[in-house]
Design an enzyme around this catalytic site. Sequence first.
Site, short mmCIF file in Angstrom:
data_model
loop_
_atom_site.label_atom_id
_atom_site.label_comp_id
_atom_site.label_asym_id
_atom_site.label_seq_id
_atom_site.Cartn_x
_atom_site.Cartn_y
_atom_site.Cartn_z
N ASN A 1 1.77 3.06 -2.54
CA ASN A 1 1.17 4.04 -3.47
C ASN A 1 -0.09 4.65 -2.86
O ASN A 1 -0.34 5.86 -3.03
CB ASN A 1 0.86 3.39 -4.83
N GLU B 1 6.91 6.34 -8.80
CA GLU B 1 5.49 5.97 -8.78
C GLU B 1 4.72 6.88 -7.83
O GLU B 1 3.61 7.32 -8.13
CB GLU B 1 5.32 4.51 -8.31
N GLY C 1 0.78 -1.24 0.00
CA GLY C 1 0.00 0.00 0.00
C GLY C 1 0.81 1.28 0.00
O GLY C 1 0.30 2.33 0.38
N ASP D 1 -2.87 -3.87 -18.58
CA ASP D 1 -1.85 -2.81 -18.62
C ASP D 1 -1.85 -2.09 -19.98
O ASP D 1 -0.80 -1.92 -20.61
CB ASP D 1 -0.45 -3.42 -18.34
N HIS E 1 1.68 1.12 -13.05
CA HIS E 1 2.45 -0.06 -13.44
C HIS E 1 3.94 0.31 -13.41
O HIS E 1 4.32 1.37 -13.92
CB HIS E 1 2.03 -0.53 -14.84
N LEU F 1 -9.21 -6.96 -13.58
CA LEU F 1 -10.64 -6.63 -13.50
C LEU F 1 -11.38 -7.30 -14.65
O LEU F 1 -10.88 -7.39 -15.77
CB LEU F 1 -10.85 -5.12 -13.60
N MET G 1 -3.50 -6.63 -7.37
CA MET G 1 -2.92 -7.67 -8.22
C MET G 1 -3.99 -8.65 -8.68
O MET G 1 -3.85 -9.86 -8.58
CB MET G 1 -1.79 -8.39 -7.46
N ARG G 2 -5.07 -8.08 -9.19
CA ARG G 2 -6.14 -8.92 -9.72
C ARG G 2 -6.69 -8.22 -10.94
O ARG G 2 -7.00 -7.03 -10.91
CB ARG G 2 -7.21 -9.10 -8.65
N ASP H 1 -8.47 -0.25 -19.29
CA ASP H 1 -9.48 -0.73 -20.23
C ASP H 1 -9.56 -2.25 -20.08
O ASP H 1 -9.10 -2.80 -19.09
CB ASP H 1 -9.20 -0.23 -21.66
C1 GAR Z 1 3.84 -1.10 -7.22
O1 GAR Z 1 5.18 -1.16 -7.65
C2 GAR Z 1 2.89 -1.09 -8.40
O2 GAR Z 1 3.37 -0.36 -9.50
C3 GAR Z 1 2.81 -2.55 -8.72
O3 GAR Z 1 2.73 -3.18 -7.48
C4 GAR Z 1 3.45 -2.41 -6.52
C5 GAR Z 1 2.53 -2.16 -5.34
O4 GAR Z 1 3.23 -1.51 -4.32
N1 GAR Z 1 1.68 -2.84 -9.54
C6 GAR Z 1 1.71 -3.73 -10.53
O5 GAR Z 1 2.68 -4.41 -10.81
C7 GAR Z 1 0.41 -3.85 -11.30
N2 GAR Z 1 0.63 -4.52 -12.53
P1 GAR Z 1 2.45 -0.78 -3.15
O6 GAR Z 1 1.46 -1.81 -2.58
O7 GAR Z 1 3.51 -0.43 -2.16
O8 GAR Z 1 1.75 0.41 -3.73
#
Ligand code: GAR
Length: 205
Positions: A19, A179, A17, A150, A114, A98, A95-96, A146
């Site tokens: 981000n 990010e 979490g 990705d 991403h 949609l 990580m699922r 969409d």
């Molecule tokens: C982040 O690096 C995000 O970009 C990636 O998962 C991580 C989550 O980190 N997302 C993907 O790879 C989606 N395809 P966080 O839980 O610390 O935000």
Amino acid sequence: MKPNGLKNLGILLSGRGSNFVAIADSIDAGRIPGARIAVVISNRADAPGVETARKRGLNALVSASKGKEREAHDREVVAALKKHNVDLICLAGYMRLLSPWFVRQFPQRILNIHPSLLPAFPGLEAQQQAFAYGVKVSGCTVHFVDEELDHGAIIVQKTVPVLDSDDEHTLAERILEQEHKAYSEAIGIVLEGKFEVVGRRLVRS
Ligand code: GAR
């Protein structure tokens, strides 16, 4: 739009979490005017992001996805988002995939982050994919979601050089720093609404 003029964000996450925290910090610091986090939803009960959200006094709930058919689970999540009058959904390490049904409920109102410069290295472990490929520059992408993985129109990208001294962990750490900046910027652009999507191109006006 709510009567008080604020737009409600719904955050979906599956793990750490960071981000989500960066978005929440940006809102608290006034860097995303007009936004509030209405709800945080995790598909995993053990996601640390859920506890973090609760400690910040936010609504956080778990809608466990394990063992559920994709659209059946998505219907639970969408019901919770609608109950909280969410205007914009931010996937933050969700990580699922949609279902197309979910995506159609919120046209151009779902964002994803991403950890690569799309369209390079979609899918899982993008930072490791980029490192192993030997690229000299990588980064991150915030895009509309969409029905393809990705894939939607790109809102913000930030680049990160790959150093000779990097390993995949140090590279991932530097991408993550970017990010955290990129997501708030992208939310600000979308909420401000001064853009159009022409083909695949987001053009600001
Ligand atoms: C982040 O690096 C995000 O970009 C990636 O998962 C991580 C989550 O980190 N997302 C993907 O790879 C989606 N395809 P966080 O839980 O610390 O935000």
